[in-house]
Enzyme design. Structure first.
Site, short mmCIF file in Angstrom:
data_model
loop_
_atom_site.label_atom_id
_atom_site.label_comp_id
_atom_site.label_asym_id
_atom_site.label_seq_id
_atom_site.Cartn_x
_atom_site.Cartn_y
_atom_site.Cartn_z
CD GLU A 159 -2.91 -0.93 2.45
OE1 GLU A 159 -2.85 0.08 3.17
OE2 GLU A 159 -3.73 -1.85 2.64
CD GLU A 186 -3.38 -5.61 4.01
OE1 GLU A 186 -4.19 -4.78 4.45
OE2 GLU A 186 -2.15 -5.41 4.00
O1 IFM Z 1 -3.76 -2.73 9.38
C1 IFM Z 1 -3.76 -2.23 8.08
C2 IFM Z 1 -2.61 -2.83 7.28
O2 IFM Z 1 -1.39 -2.56 7.88
C3 IFM Z 1 -2.59 -2.26 5.88
N1 IFM Z 1 -3.88 -2.38 5.25
C4 IFM Z 1 -5.03 -1.93 5.99
C5 IFM Z 1 -5.05 -2.57 7.37
C6 IFM Z 1 -6.29 -2.11 8.15
O3 IFM Z 1 -6.26 -0.74 8.34
#
Ligand code: IFM
Length: 482
Positions: free
Chosen positions: A176, A377
């Site tokens: 990200e 994710e």
């Molecule tokens: O916890 C974070 C992660 O580190 C990166 N993506 C989003 C998640 C939730 O906010």
């Protein structure tokens, strides 16, 4: 698990292909703790978290889940969960404390042990090389605002590739980059806490350059595993049909999504609408050689999806408990709520159908240039007690996960709206409750509850649901005719 959950498990399992990967994801800084142990150097996040007011309730990441000392217990939780793959991140400052020069043997040994324990448990390792913990000496020299960080990053990736390349199945260069630029350099709600707004754009380019150089460094190191990146994508919608809302939604889409994916997948930056060009000035003139470095062939694309974003004209407040910064009030737009959807503990809209729509949008934008894709994710936080005496009935998380995985499978199945997208797997964010950055321990995303006083782990109902899914899938495969 309710009868309904059991039905959803059977139905979902029947739709998973035999090679579909089920996994969980995590990040070093959010779980490891032991920040000063084993020769680890400080990161920009260590320094940020020490500043009063930067982390909700003054929570400290110093211990987090104490995963550094409890790795065998956590690997056992994953083995019993029945997942195929674990996505974790290597902590750059644990491996190379200064971000340049000497490597830390104890740090390398720690990840050697983790990887070997995973393999012994039958779990395939997916390693992320950068999940936001920039070594502090580099952050002090400007972090990702400084072009040389890209080169330092590639050197560290080469060393990681040489050390772990025989065993890691998938490599993710960056996690990200949008969150790093937007939250860290533009708005100041994450480390390093800078409020540069649009002047933060060089941090986009330097991260992307770091990604491209890292891909080349990994391949030159002869890693056996597949190489990709994990980008957060949030479908952007205008709040109304008004011209300015639509225009600003286009600009936001560019900042949120396309400015990262286009150079990586297409080899060029997207063109902002004419009136918005002055905002993008700080990106400067980009050398063709940089674009060639960034535009490396990838074995897979990692998609992090949480929710869509609605954009409205004029400065305003955002919708996360982390709060609004002064910087946000200097912008010409703000994010608005989706009243039609329920929300997570973070206040994020629960909109699983947008995951299918997003997969369609990605294929429309990138066509043949879109590699096979993992959802790297997907998950949600919900309010849960700090202390428990048995499993938590987290029905909302089960329905969130079932709906998101279900929509992704439906969209990519034959006849689905994104049937031409090759979906390889799904990683739940996250294995266990952890340090949720500026929100401290206030947002629990885990399949496993963590009591941050005793560090006791207690699987939630969603853990048993995911376990049942994994088992039902295996049973299905065993009886499948060959
Ligand atoms: O916890 C974070 C992660 O580190 C990166 N993506 C989003 C998640 C939730 O906010």
């Amino acid at each position: 698990m309710t009868v309904q959950d059991a039905v959803s498990v059977q139905a979902l399992a029947a739709r998973l292909g035999p090679h579909f990967t089920l996994g969980v994801a995590s990040a070093a800084f959010q779980i490891e703790g032991s920040l000063a142990a084993g020769g680890r150097g400080p990161s920009g996040w260590d320094a940020f978290a020490e500043k009063p007011g930067s982390i909700m309730h003054g929570h400290s990441p110093a211990i987090a889940c104490d995963h550094y000392n409890r790795t065998p217990e956590d690997v056992e939780l994953m083995r019993a969960l029945g997942i195929d793959s674990y996505r974790f991140s290597l902590s750059w400052p644990r491996i190379q404390p200064d971000g340049t020069g000497a490597f830390n043997g104890e740090g390398l040994d720690f990840y050697d042990r983790l990887i070997d324990q995973l393999l012994a448990a039958g779990i395939s390792p997916m390693a992320t090389l950068y999940h936001w913990d920039t070594p502090l000496p580099l952050e002090r020299r400007g972090g990702w605002m400084n072009r040389t960080t890209a080169e330092r990053f590639a050197e560290y990736c080469a060393a990681a590739g040489r050390r772990f390349g025989d065993r890691v199945a998938q490599w993710v260069t960056l996690n990200e980059p949008v969150s790093v630029t937007l939250n860290g350099y533009a708005l100041g709600v994450h480390a390093p806490g800078r409020t540069l707004l649009f002047d933060a754009l060089p941090s986009v380019h330097h991260q992307l350059l770091g990604h491209g150089l890292a891909v080349q460094a990994l391949r030159a190191a002869g890693v056996k595993g597949a190489v990709g990146v994990a980008n957060l994508h949030s479908p952007v919608r205008p709040a109304t049909r008004k011209f300015t809302d639509r225009l600003l939604a286009r600009v936001f889409d560019l900042m949120m999504n396309r400015i990262y994916a286009d150079p990586i997948l297409l080899g060029h930056y997207p063109k902002p609408p004419l009136v918005a060009r002055p905002w993008f000035r700080s990106l400067g003139k980009i050398a063709d050689a940089d674009l060639r470095n960034i535009h490396q062939p990838l074995d897979f694309y990692g998609l992090n999806y949480y929710c869509p974003v609605k954009v409205a004209t004029g400065p305003g407040t955002d919708h996360s408990p982390v709060g609004t910064t002064d910087a946000m009030s200097r912008l010409h737009f703000h994010t608005a709520a989706f009243p039609e959807y329920g929300t997570t503990g973070f206040g994020w809209p629960v909109a699983p159908e947008h995951l299918g729509i997003l997969l369609r949008e990605l294929k429309d934008r990138y066509g043949e240039a879109l590699p096979p894709l993992y959802i790297t994710e997907s998950g949600a936080s919900f309010p849960e007690p700090d202390h428990v005496s048995g499993p938590i009935a987290d029905a909302e998380r089960i329905s969130y996960l079932a709906a998101h995985l279900g929509h992704a499978l439906a969209a990519t199945a034959p006849g689905g709206i994104a049937a031409d997208v090759e979906l390889l797997g799904y990683y739940v964010w996250t294995l266990m409750d952890n340090f949720e950055w500026a929100a401290g321990y206030s947002q629990r995303f885990g399949l496993v509850h963590v009591d941050f006083k005793t560090l006791e782990r207690t699987p939630k109902d969603s853990y048993y649901w995911y376990q049942a899914l994994s088992r039902a899938r295996r049973r299905g495969q065993a009886t499948e005719p060959r």
